[in-house]
Design an enzyme around this catalytic site. Structure first.
Site, PDB file in Angstrom:
ATOM      1  CE1 TYR A  71       0.969   0.047   4.351  1.00  0.00           C
ATOM      2  CE2 TYR A  71      -1.293  -0.547   4.850  1.00  0.00           C
ATOM      3  CZ  TYR A  71      -0.015  -0.287   5.269  1.00  0.00           C
ATOM      4  OH  TYR A  71       0.290  -0.375   6.607  1.00  0.00           O
ATOM      5  CD  GLU A  72      -0.517   5.324   1.854  1.00  0.00           C
ATOM      6  OE1 GLU A  72      -0.374   6.189   0.967  1.00  0.00           O
ATOM      7  OE2 GLU A  72      -1.552   5.206   2.523  1.00  0.00           O
ATOM      8  N   GLY A  73       1.357   3.011  -2.592  1.00  0.00           N
ATOM      9  CA  GLY A  73       2.202   2.883  -3.776  1.00  0.00           C
ATOM     10  C   GLY A  73       3.091   1.677  -3.613  1.00  0.00           C
TER      11      GLY A  73
END
Length: 598
Positions: free
Chosen positions: A436-438
């Site tokens: 997550y978060e890229g």
């Protein structure tokens, strides 16, 4: 399962001697945040996290958050009470502006607090992490009216925040989102659409949840150019600050996840919910990147934090578990800590954790400098370094978090595979951090696609030159540092070769550069982390503390000898190009193109 022991001494050493925190405390506005005050605050914070938050970690994993029949979400037993204590103590407000009730401490101290909280209980820590990101987005782009209405209670922790990007058809490709925002006559917007993977999208720990939602206004351009950002509160906020009617946002379901079970990951449905535009229409991605960049360093810290928690447990187990007899031992059996391969695993964890801590705090220091350095040139250069270090911290930090928690489980042997020991939870919880978060692949693409070309590559090459300056310090440090110096020199050269190849190849063949981006980012992670360990060893030698100096030298020497050499081994992969990656079509990858030969 061991009790969490906050590593305050390690953090204090890092702040004072490795990342130069006193320089940050000397900046205008941070006079109240001197080193002694900061360390005392961290000691109190560590005590709170160890006593109030850490004991809920295992219970939260087993019980998980639940969606009730009435559509409300309930967190595991004890979470609501612990969060109330957390908010009352003001731990979330420490690094936030005094103007809105925060403590006005540097981001560097905020990152240290985050490490303590995440080690104690990662699932719990996600709620404050997302709230901080929402706060920063509002600080940068919110109108005075929105700031006054929402920030004081978000800073105090009375209200929490979320980030609503992802939709079923729009994950990493945010530009594919379809959520609509139609203007209302009163200046608000009617928000309609579905969002998935919303961390703490609903819960019972706070009375209000402030959603930051990406959506499209009528006639907006396609792709990311047509995205706007809106505040969509769970409850309307009256003019006197009290909460009004429930907004039209509902929790459709909770995801059943591999880890972080206590953190409710929600599917949210908006049906003409009332929202308020942040900034200008079609500027939503710029606003959301403020949240995401803040969160990306925070996610890197998760890799560090879970590695620390898992290491503490594996070290205790290795000291207690008696199995076989070590070479040279007499009498009964030996604790497994006496066996060389167990020592290798423990020292790999210990050195890796120290390296990650130094790297995360260094990035945070440059975040502070990017905002508070007294001259514009200093702020600009610090911002460049943050741009370089953040994808490294996020990607390398979470990759190492996966590797080090797995080593901690391995130290337990078969018992690590048994849930009751708790070792498996750390592996399961940290696994999401690389996603997550890229995803880490996106971090690598960001490094080569955006950060590498800053000032035609001069920014990155200047940072490489800065790292090479450690050679002089190591040469002057005397006996015991020679091996570190030689290995760093070799690996910096390999990284420099890869960097020049990337810069030369990028414009002509971007696919080739992207194909090598992940091993290239790993090279950066290995070199920067080894560089920070070397800095720590040199600094420790000058403290007059012989035991500290010996410990830091061993960590730096071990890492340089047994971990850092991976860097040069990745040079071929980083510069191999894209030919073989695309040589097989989908059928070839599946093996369906092969025929049986007789």
């Amino acid at each position: 399962m061991s009790q969490y022991q906050p590593p305050i001494a390690d953090i204090a050493f890092a702040l004072e001697h490795v990342v130069g925190y006193p320089d940050i405390a000397a900046l205008p506005g941070f006079e109240h945040a001197d080193l002694d005050t900061a360390v005392e605050l961290l000691e109190q914070c560590g005590e709170f996290m160890a006593e109030a938050v850490a004991p809920l970690n295992r219970q939260g994993d087993v019980q998980g958050s639940r969606l009730l029949a009435d559509g409300s979400v309930v967190t595991p037993d004890g979470f609501k009470e612990a969060y109330a204590q957390y908010a009352d103590a003001g731990w979330g407000s420490v690094p936030l502006p005094e103007e809105f009730g925060g403590g006005g401490f540097p981001r560097t101290i905020g990152v240290a607090i985050q490490e303590l909280m995440t080690s104690a209980n990662m699932a719990f820590s996600l709620c404050p992490l997302l709230t901080q990101g929402a706060i920063e987005a509002l600080l940068h782009y919110g109108s005075d009216e929105l700031k006054a209405r929402y920030l004081p209670k978000m800073v105090s922790g009375e209200w929490t925040g979320t980030m609503n990007l992802t939709e079923p058809q729009a994950g990493s490709d945010v530009g594919a989102l379809t959520t609509r925002a139609v203007p209302n006559a009163d200046g608000s917007y009617a928000i309609t659409g579905q969002k998935i993977f919303i961390t703490y999208g609903d819960h019972d720990m706070a009375g209000q949840i402030v959603h930051l939602v990406l959506a499209r206004t009528p006639g907006a351009p396609e792709g990311t150019r047509g995205i706007s950002c809106f505040i969509v509160p769970k409850f309307a906020v009256n003019d006197d600050g009290s909460l009004g009617a429930r907004n039209a946002v509902e929790t459709v379901s909770l995801e059943h996840k591999m880890g972080i079970h206590a953190s409710p990951t929600c599917v949210l449905q908006y049906e003409n919910a009332t929202g308020y535009l942040i900034g200008e229409e079609n500027k939503g991605m710029r606003i959301m990147f403020v949240m995401m960049n803040s969160a990306r360093l925070g996610v890197g810290v998760q890799g560090l934090s879970l590695a620390e928690r898992a290491y503490q447990q594996s070290l205790e187990y290795a000291q207690q578990r008696v199995q076989g007899q070590a070479i040279g031992a007499t009498g009964g059996g030996s604790a497994i800590i006496e066996f060389p391969d167990v020592r290798r695993m423990l020292l790999t964890q210990r050195a890796g954790i120290a390296a990650l801590r130094y790297l995360m705090l260094l990035d945070a220091k440059y975040v502070d400098l990017s905002m508070k350095a007294p001259d514009a040139a200093g702020r600009a250069r610090a911002e460049e370094i943050v741009g370089l270090l953040t994808p490294i911290c996020k990607s390398f930090g979470t990759d190492m978090g996966n590797e080090l928690t797995s080593l901690a489980l391995q130290v337990h042997g078969g018992m690590g595979f048994i849930e009751e020991t708790g070792a498996a939870q750390h592996v399961r919880d940290v696994r999401i951090a690389a996603i997550y978060e890229g995803t880490n692949g996106i971090q690598a693409a960001d490094l080569v696609g955006r950060k590498l070309g800053v000032r035609g590559g001069a920014s990155v090459l200047e940072f490489l030159a800065t790292m090479r300056e450690i050679d002089t310090e190591l040469a002057a440090a005397g006996s015991g540092f020679e091996g570190i110096r030689e290995e760093l020199g070799r690996q910096f050269t390999a990284l420099e070769q890869a960097t020049h190849w990337m810069l030369k190849t990028g414009l002509a063949d971007p696919n080739a550069v992207l194909s090598g981006s992940t091993p290239y980012l790993r090279m950066w992670g290995l070199c920067t982390s080894a560089w920070m360990l070397a800095r720590a060893a040199v600094a420790a030698a000058g403290t007059g503390d012989a035991e500290l100096a010996r410990e830091q030298l061993v960590l730096a020497r071990f890492y340089a000898g047994q971990v850092l050499p991976q860097c040069a081994g990745l040079l071929g992969a980083a510069t191999a190009g894209s030919g073989d990656l695309f040589a097989l079509d989908a059928a070839g990858l599946a093996g369906t193109a092969r025929k049986v030969r007789r």
